[in-house]
Scaffold this active site. Sequence first.
Site, PDB file in Angstrom:
ATOM      1  CB  CYS A 133      -1.547   6.881   1.046  1.00  0.00           C
ATOM      2  SG  CYS A 133      -2.957   5.980   1.688  1.00  0.00           S
TER       3      CYS A 133
ATOM      4  CD  GLU B  93      -3.763  -2.917   3.770  1.00  0.00           C
ATOM      5  OE1 GLU B  93      -3.738  -1.678   3.891  1.00  0.00           O
ATOM      6  OE2 GLU B  93      -3.171  -3.690   4.559  1.00  0.00           O
TER       7      GLU B  93
ATOM      8  CD  GLU C 106      -2.955  -1.071   0.321  1.00  0.00           C
ATOM      9  OE1 GLU C 106      -3.047  -0.059  -0.415  1.00  0.00           O
ATOM     10  OE2 GLU C 106      -3.724  -2.032   0.232  1.00  0.00           O
TER      11      GLU C 106
END
Length: 481
Positions: free
Chosen positions: A284, A455, A250
């Site tokens: 992010c 995820e 990620e």
Amino acid sequence: MTHDAQPGASLYINGAPVEGRGPDLDVLYPFTGEVIARLREADVAQVAQATAAAAAAQPAWAALRPVERGRVLIRAAQIIRERAEELARLETLDTGKPIQETRVADWPSGADALEYFGGLAPTVTGQTIPLGSDFVYTIREALGVCAGIGAWNYPSQIACWKAAPALAMGNAMVFKPSEETPLGALKLAEILTEAGLPAGIFNVVQGRGAVGAALVSDPRVAKVSLTGSVATGQKVYAAAAAGMRHVTMELGGKSPLIVFDDASVEDAVGAAILANFYSSGQICSNGTRVFVQRGILPEFLKRLSERAAEVRIGDPLDEATQHGPIVSAAQANKIRAAIAKGQAEGARLVCGGAGDGAFVPPTVFADVADAMWIAREEIFGPVMSVLAFETEAEVLARANATPYGLAAGVFTRDLARGHRMAAGLQAGTTWINAYNLTPVEAPFGGVKMSGIGRENSAAAIDHYSQLKSVYVGMGAVDAPY
Ligand code: NDP
């Protein structure tokens, strides 16, 4: 110390707190700079001890009925909810994020993940594949020991997002938080033990990158899940490849948020604020390239600067505070250097700027060109670039002209256009008339340089398990001689 967050010990190995034997690791409260905890890193032998404890405990955990594993995770989610206020405060001390955010976003999202995967565990089944009289059946098996490595922006959420699917599927985990924010994962370890997790199934080692590197190359580790920057992701992915380990990456992004002139300006401005300034911009998936169709650009910028001027910046433990400090002085300086670069490149500063000390205010640049550094590089701070566009085809091409592909957003009242854009945008997650909502029910992860794997959601189950095929022969064996 006015804010004491000292844990019982620095590490958590085999069901108990253990003191680290590596270098000192002081934990600072980003708002005041005071030391709130003095920890010690793990040494290499302690990393090995943690993976050995995980490897020893994992088979018995995997052999439990899934509903029994799930019950532990669901109980942990309940404990998190019971202790919501204490945990939110700890998260604020660790990260500097406003308590009004950590109360609703961080541990609550972690609890959702534990609850979701706890409930999902017993539903995971295999397939039966008929072959005439013979048949194959499949079993979804645990991988073994998983390593989790976290970034500093959502430390507890990241720990839960990785631990919940891993543990639900019968794996054990050794987790290394970011050196900047080491406290939440230790709390998660305590809570899981209290919820009934057997010793060795969730372990925490502290340390800088070298400890993470030791963990990734430990021969007992079958999978590595990293949340971090692209540069670290490349290193960790390469190290994992040496042992043919599974990975989830990620990583970072430079995501586009596209506002067409038929959109509600008020909603689009609200989304741009959420997409750039929540958690002081340290997210992010932030939509840091805000493309606004030329017709509504003046109104958009006017409302954006009016609303940005209303932000309450200050003490993160004050519930009225909406914008807290940056996680560390080093990160604040990087963000200031990026702002200076934007000004030097000729972008127009609409509001915000360098700020003082630990704080960087919500900062908006207009007249940004695609080639500018601030429009290409992830800043990981509260810095928005606004870019003008004319047509749908043009903005789609410009939005996709980046090596990243974590997220994207579109604001329009034209239903067909919203879906057309979602189909064309190269991103793991695309929001239509929303931004930065990441419920546990939805897959989350990047394309291109922003990562590998997903995820959350049922998709995460696949990334923490492997398929075994069992061929069952029902008749005589037909050998050639
Ligand atoms: P880093 O990449 O610097 O670090 C991430 C983690 O990896 C830290 O725990 C770090 O340890 C560790 N690490 C560093 N080097 C190694 C190595 N060689 N081997 C193993 N582990 C290592 O990221 P930041 O903490 O600075 O976080 C910011 C970045 O994370 C941003 O780029 C952001 O976009 C990304 N991010 C991505 C998210 C996503 O879901 N896609 C979510 C949140 C952040 P230490 O910090 O102790 O040095």
